[in-house]
Write an enzyme that holds these catalytic residues in place. Structure first.
Site, PDB file in Angstrom:
ATOM      1  N   HIS A 143       1.972   4.105-120.870  1.00 47.98           N
ATOM      2  CA  HIS A 143       2.836   3.662-119.777  1.00 47.98           C
ATOM      3  C   HIS A 143       2.461   4.496-118.546  1.00 47.98           C
ATOM      4  CE1 HIS A 143       6.667   3.413-117.517  1.00 47.98           C
ATOM      5  NE2 HIS A 143       6.921   2.316-118.206  1.00 47.98           N
ATOM      6  N   ASP A 166       5.171  10.610-126.269  1.00 48.44           N
ATOM      7  CA  ASP A 166       6.072   9.755-125.515  1.00 48.44           C
ATOM      8  C   ASP A 166       6.820   8.907-126.542  1.00 48.44           C
ATOM      9  OD1 ASP A 166       7.256   7.635-124.239  1.00 48.44           O
ATOM     10  OD2 ASP A 166       5.589   7.261-122.867  1.00 48.44           O
ATOM     11  N   GLN A 199       9.542   4.413-126.961  1.00 46.48           N
ATOM     12  CA  GLN A 199       9.668   3.194-127.776  1.00 46.48           C
ATOM     13  C   GLN A 199       9.771   3.469-129.264  1.00 46.48           C
ATOM     14  OE1 GLN A 199      10.114   0.254-126.501  1.00 46.48           O
ATOM     15  NE2 GLN A 199       9.657   0.760-124.369  1.00 46.48           N
ATOM     16  N   LYS A 221      17.005   3.265-124.061  1.00 49.11           N
ATOM     17  CA  LYS A 221      16.230   2.441-124.994  1.00 49.11           C
ATOM     18  C   LYS A 221      16.716   2.650-126.423  1.00 49.11           C
ATOM     19  CE  LYS A 221      12.098   2.758-122.107  1.00 49.11           C
ATOM     20  NZ  LYS A 221      11.946   1.452-121.475  1.00 49.11           N
ATOM     21  N   CYS A 227       4.101  -1.945-116.822  1.00 50.54           N
ATOM     22  CA  CYS A 227       3.760  -0.577-116.379  1.00 50.54           C
ATOM     23  C   CYS A 227       2.611  -0.001-117.196  1.00 50.54           C
ATOM     24  CB  CYS A 227       4.963   0.354-116.441  1.00 50.54           C
ATOM     25  SG  CYS A 227       6.239  -0.091-115.284  1.00 50.54           S
TER      26      CYS A 227
END
Ligand code: 7TS
Length: 407
Positions: free
Chosen positions: A123, A200, A203, A226, A364
């Site tokens: 991202h 990261d 997700q 999220k 993104c």
């Protein structure tokens, strides 16, 4: 026991509405998830009964707000299986968590000629902060390539690692394609050359069981919104021994021990990284989001979402003109696709007219789209409250749209 989908849907008031005269089908969960009633009630309850600034008041409300705030920190600690709650720093979101590491760890430990490794799947928020740092420091950004299925080429990653690698910062699960990266292998290999690793987790944290001690990552970034929690809130997990070597991020109240005009000494972690009044109400409400997920259990969530993804692939693969994008073996419940001859945005607008919310565009991840030779995709991303009948509506909708172009 079968998955209690109806019971779960009842916990999400926003799902029970019509859009353009059709029942809402919400498949934009990778952008942000909806919030259960318990989270909404917590926000209301906080502002109705408990609102006070934390950590410094002598009165009952300040004490209560502080306790609830710190309860969430402990809940996040358990959720990630961090060793101690001091390793949990509240931020505005994944973006700010990554920037915090770039500004503090990066500025201190990355020098001219040093190397940072990211992947093609990233991202923008896990690309741009490192580019900015590399530009400032004269450091080098290296990128792990992928295959056409959207999986990183692990052998190529190994070749990129050198004694100059100071940081490997990779996405745990891709927002655009759903690919789950082999992060344990990546972490162990990076540590072998003395590099630190940031994951990261924007997700991955809502779909996968996370154990930061077992993974042995040095940092993990995530966003509450999220994860069925409030917007404008995130977490940076960092190992104590690494956080303690890092200078503060922002200066201000809360992050200090003592201030004189000559010199300031800094607070202990995590407060050293939490300057100013934090997002108290949202932090408190975030606990209820984690409790919601924990009660269902991540393995039940994953099994449910996997079955939705499999079903969607099965139904959509028979649609003429359907082109799946991202076919990695290991995936979270993200289905990216295109329809032959159609712009993704047009498909998104036509699905919206049917009450189906998806995201379209580059998500993104412009360098990833460029690698795949695409302008963008249509992305349907599934969450715990989505049902098989909603997948059937998506398949029916896509099939009708595709028929217009691919007769
Ligand atoms: N990293 C990944 C993998 C993401 O998916 C996102 C947001 C971020 C970082 C940034 O998170 P934030 O909460 O700080 O904004 N992804 C998306 C998306 O896929 N659609 O909208 C936002």
């Amino acid at each position: 026991m079968s998955f209690p989908i109806e019971q779960i849907r009842q916990m999400f008031p926003v799902l029970h509405q019509e859009v353009h005269g059709k029942p809402l089908v919400y498949f934009d969960n990778a952008a942000t998830t909806q919030k259960p009633q318990s989270v909404i009630q917590s926000l209301e309850g906080y502002y109705l009964h408990d609102n006070a600034n934390i950590h410094r008041g002598a009165h009952a409300l300040a004490d209560r707000a502080t306790r609830y705030f710190e309860d969430t920190r402990e809940t996040v600690q358990k959720f990630l299986n961090a060793k101690e709650s001091a390793e949990i720093i509240f931020t505005k979101g994944t973006t700010e968590s990554i920037n915090l590491v770039a500004y503090t760890f990066g500025r201190k430990f990355i020098q001219t000629g040093d190397e940072i490794i990211i992947s093609t799947l990233e991202h923008h928020s896990n690309i741009v902060p490192w580019q900015m740092l590399c530009e400032e420091k004269g450091a080098i950004l290296k990128v792990i390539p992928i295959n056409d299925a959207g999986e990183i080429l692990y052998e190529e990653f190994e070749k990129l690692l050198t004694s100059k690698t100071k940081l490997v910062s990779v996405v745990h699960a891709s927002n655009a394609l759903g690919t789950i990266n082999p992060v344990k292998k990546i972490i162990d290999a990076a540590h072998a050359v003395g590099a630190k690793v940031l994951l990261d987790g924007a997700q991955s944290t809502s779909h996968l069981e996370i154990d930061v001690q077992e993974l042995d990552c040095d940092f993990m970034a995530l966003s509450a919104h999220k994860l069925y929690g409030p917007t404008g809130l995130g977490v940076l997990y960092g190992k104590r021994e690494v956080l303690e070597t890092m200078p503060p991020f922002q200066g201000g109240g809360e992050m200090i021990k003592e201030v004189t005009f000559e010199k300031t000494t800094y607070n202990d972690i995590p407060f050293k990284f939490e300057a100013g009044t934090p997002n108290i109400g949202d932090v408190i409400a975030f606990k209820y989001a984690i409790d919601f997920l924990t009660e269902i259990g991540k393995s039940a969530v994953k099994a449910h979402e996997d079955s939705l993804l499999t079903y969607a692939n099965e139904l959509l693969s028979s649609v003429k003109g359907f082109i799946p994008v991202g076919t990695a073996k290991e995936k979270v419940s993200v289905l990216s696709f295109n329809i032959n001859g159609m712009h993704p945005f047009d498909v998104g607008v036509m699905l919206d007219a049917k009450g189906i919310a998806v995201r379209t565009g580059h998500h993104c991840t412009q360098p990833l789209m460029k690698r795949l030779g695409l302008e963008g995709t249509v992305r349907a991303s599934f969450a715990v409250y989505n049902s098989k009948s909603e997948i059937e509506k998506l398949a029916e909708g896509v099939s009708q749209i595709a028929r217009i172009k691919n007769k």
